[in-house]
Design a protein around this motif. Structure first.
Motif, short mmCIF file in Angstrom:
data_model
loop_
_atom_site.label_atom_id
_atom_site.label_comp_id
_atom_site.label_asym_id
_atom_site.label_seq_id
_atom_site.Cartn_x
_atom_site.Cartn_y
_atom_site.Cartn_z
N LEU A 1 0.66 -1.16 -0.05
CA LEU A 1 -0.12 0.12 0.07
C LEU A 1 0.81 1.17 0.08
N GLY A 2 1.89 1.24 0.51
CA GLY A 2 2.91 2.51 0.82
C GLY A 2 3.83 2.62 -0.23
N ALA A 3 3.90 1.58 -1.26
CA ALA A 3 4.89 1.77 -2.26
C ALA A 3 5.14 2.99 -2.54
N ASP A 4 3.78 3.64 -3.39
CA ASP A 4 4.02 5.06 -3.87
C ASP A 4 3.00 5.86 -3.03
N ASN A 5 2.75 5.79 -2.01
CA ASN A 5 1.59 6.50 -1.06
C ASN A 5 1.98 6.57 0.36
N TYR A 6 1.19 7.49 0.95
CA TYR A 6 1.56 7.58 2.45
C TYR A 6 0.33 6.88 3.07
N VAL A 7 0.88 5.98 4.15
CA VAL A 7 -0.17 5.19 5.04
C VAL A 7 -0.23 5.37 6.30
N ILE A 8 -1.45 5.72 6.75
CA ILE A 8 -1.74 5.50 8.23
C ILE A 8 -2.02 4.25 8.66
N VAL A 9 -1.28 3.57 9.32
CA VAL A 9 -1.48 2.14 9.78
C VAL A 9 -2.25 2.03 11.17
N ASN A 10 -3.28 1.44 11.17
CA ASN A 10 -4.17 1.59 12.42
C ASN A 10 -4.45 -0.09 12.89
N ASP A 11 -4.07 -0.26 14.01
CA ASP A 11 -4.77 -1.51 14.76
C ASP A 11 -4.79 -1.16 16.30
N ILE A 12 -5.76 -2.05 16.92
CA ILE A 12 -5.85 -1.91 18.36
C ILE A 12 -4.84 -2.57 19.11
N ASN A 13 -3.93 -3.29 18.54
CA ASN A 13 -2.99 -4.04 19.25
C ASN A 13 -1.52 -3.66 19.23
N PHE A 14 -0.98 -3.01 20.44
CA PHE A 14 0.21 -2.52 20.22
C PHE A 14 1.33 -3.29 19.66
N ASN A 15 1.25 -4.75 20.26
CA ASN A 15 2.38 -5.62 20.04
C ASN A 15 2.45 -5.80 18.11
N SER A 16 1.13 -5.93 17.67
CA SER A 16 1.43 -6.12 16.19
C SER A 16 2.23 -4.94 15.57
N LEU A 17 1.46 -3.77 15.80
CA LEU A 17 2.04 -2.45 15.25
C LEU A 17 3.67 -2.36 15.53
N ASP A 18 3.90 -2.65 16.94
CA ASP A 18 5.42 -2.66 17.21
C ASP A 18 6.17 -3.49 16.37
N ARG A 19 5.95 -4.77 16.20
CA ARG A 19 6.66 -5.77 15.33
C ARG A 19 6.90 -4.82 13.94
N LEU A 20 5.55 -4.41 13.50
CA LEU A 20 5.71 -4.18 12.06
C LEU A 20 6.75 -2.76 12.08
N SER A 21 6.55 -2.03 12.95
CA SER A 21 7.26 -0.77 12.88
C SER A 21 8.71 -1.06 12.84
N LYS A 22 9.24 -1.89 13.61
CA LYS A 22 10.70 -2.41 13.88
C LYS A 22 11.19 -3.02 12.27
N LEU A 23 10.12 -3.66 11.77
CA LEU A 23 10.45 -4.16 10.47
C LEU A 23 10.64 -3.38 9.23
N LEU A 24 9.80 -2.15 9.59
CA LEU A 24 10.00 -1.17 8.28
C LEU A 24 10.94 -0.39 8.83
N ASN A 25 11.43 -0.17 9.96
CA ASN A 25 12.49 0.72 10.06
C ASN A 25 12.34 2.33 9.92
N ASP A 26 11.43 2.63 10.55
CA ASP A 26 10.76 4.04 10.72
C ASP A 26 10.66 4.50 9.03
N GLU A 27 10.15 3.84 8.30
CA GLU A 27 9.94 4.48 6.67
C GLU A 27 8.89 5.91 7.02
N SER A 28 9.42 6.75 6.33
CA SER A 28 8.95 8.15 6.60
C SER A 28 7.62 8.42 5.97
N ASN A 29 7.15 7.50 5.24
CA ASN A 29 5.83 7.73 4.59
C ASN A 29 4.63 6.88 5.38
#
Length: 277
Positions: free
Chosen positions: A81-109
């Motif tokens: 989804l974020g290949a050419d766009n800005y993405v607001i990633v939403n979930d109500i589980n912090f652990n899921s988002l935390d794993r994803l955030s570390k994987l994506l390594n602070d991508e600016s978009n």
């Protein structure tokens, strides 16, 4: 009307509960991205279908559009989804988002927000596309209410990519498992019962016509429809539980030769719709 605070790389409400459903917060979160790499995972085969639908949807958008990914979990589609766009990633589980955030390594978009659907700190009429892949059905009896509020965030002519589980798919799956009690619940109450963090969760099931009606009632014009095949889900499940290697090889061949032109009642129904007003 509340303040956001940042924990690690995740934004969340301050002095406001993330969700009234504690079991979502207490669990380790979804691991669909990991499961998609397992040999006989349903996620592995279904992801191919979803990725094709997402790519087709993104072709309609201009580059640098703003996408809201609801119920993203560990983000199996976030990078696409974020290949050419800005993405607001939403979930109500912090652990899921935390794993994803570390994987994506602070991508600016990409920005991560941990909150429920009714607490999204997003301006109305600001989103170009909302992606809701197998998540809104958890709102059960509040589905229409939740959907109508989410659509307020979408621009006029904005897109909604939605996927919901079908009644007949759930029934067939439970019949294969000889789980006649849950099959009865599927057909009589249009419910899919799941267990998350030792809690029983009721998710709503739909017919294709009921989804079409809901979209029409919410001033959405369906542009595309697509089934997520039930067959590949069943074969994947049977393969994972099978110890006979010859049978496993036969089922694997079935999986590899199945294609979307074959008729199938569908496990989920995907719609791409445009907001009319």
């Amino acid at each position: 009307n509340y303040c956001l605070v940042r924990k690690k790389n995740i934004w969340m409400p301050k002095n406001k509960e993330i969700s009234k459903y504690k079991y979502w917060q207490d669990s380790d979160g979804t691991r669909l991205r990991e499961r998609a790499e397992a040999e006989f995972s349903t996620s592995k085969f279904e992801s191919t279908y979803y990725e094709k639908i997402i790519r087709s949807s993104l072709k309609i958008l201009n580059k640098n559009s703003l996408i809201l990914e609801l119920g993203a979990g560990d983000g199996r589609f976030t990078q696409l989804l974020g290949a050419d766009n800005y993405v607001i990633v939403n979930d109500i589980n912090f652990n899921s988002l935390d794993r994803l955030s570390k994987l994506l390594n602070d991508e600016s978009n990409i920005i991560f927000i941990c909150c429920s659907y009714d607490s999204l700190p997003i301006k109305k009429n600001s989103i170009d596309m909302i992606a809701a892949i197998e998540c809104l059905y958890y709102s059960n009896n509040e589905f229409e209410f939740v959907l109508s509020n989410i659509l307020k965030l979408l621009k006029r002519d904005g897109l909604l990519l939605d996927s919901e589980p079908l009644i007949d798919g759930a029934i067939i799956y439970n019949l294969i498992e000889n789980d006649f009690e849950h099959a009865q619940v599927n057909i009589n109450r249009n419910l899919k019962i799941e267990t998350i963090a030792n809690s029983k969760i009721n998710g709503r099931l739909f017919s294709k016509n009921s989804i079409r009606k809901i979209m029409n009632d919410n001033n959405l014009n369906i542009l595309k429809e697509q089934d997520i095949p039930l067959i590949i889900s069943l074969i994947s499940h049977l393969s994972a539980s099978q110890k006979n290697r010859t049978i496993v090889n036969t089922l694997t061949n079935l999986l590899n030769t199945y294609h979307e032109d074959l008729p199938d009642s569908g496990r989920c129904f995907v719609t791409l719709s445009k907001k009319l007003r």
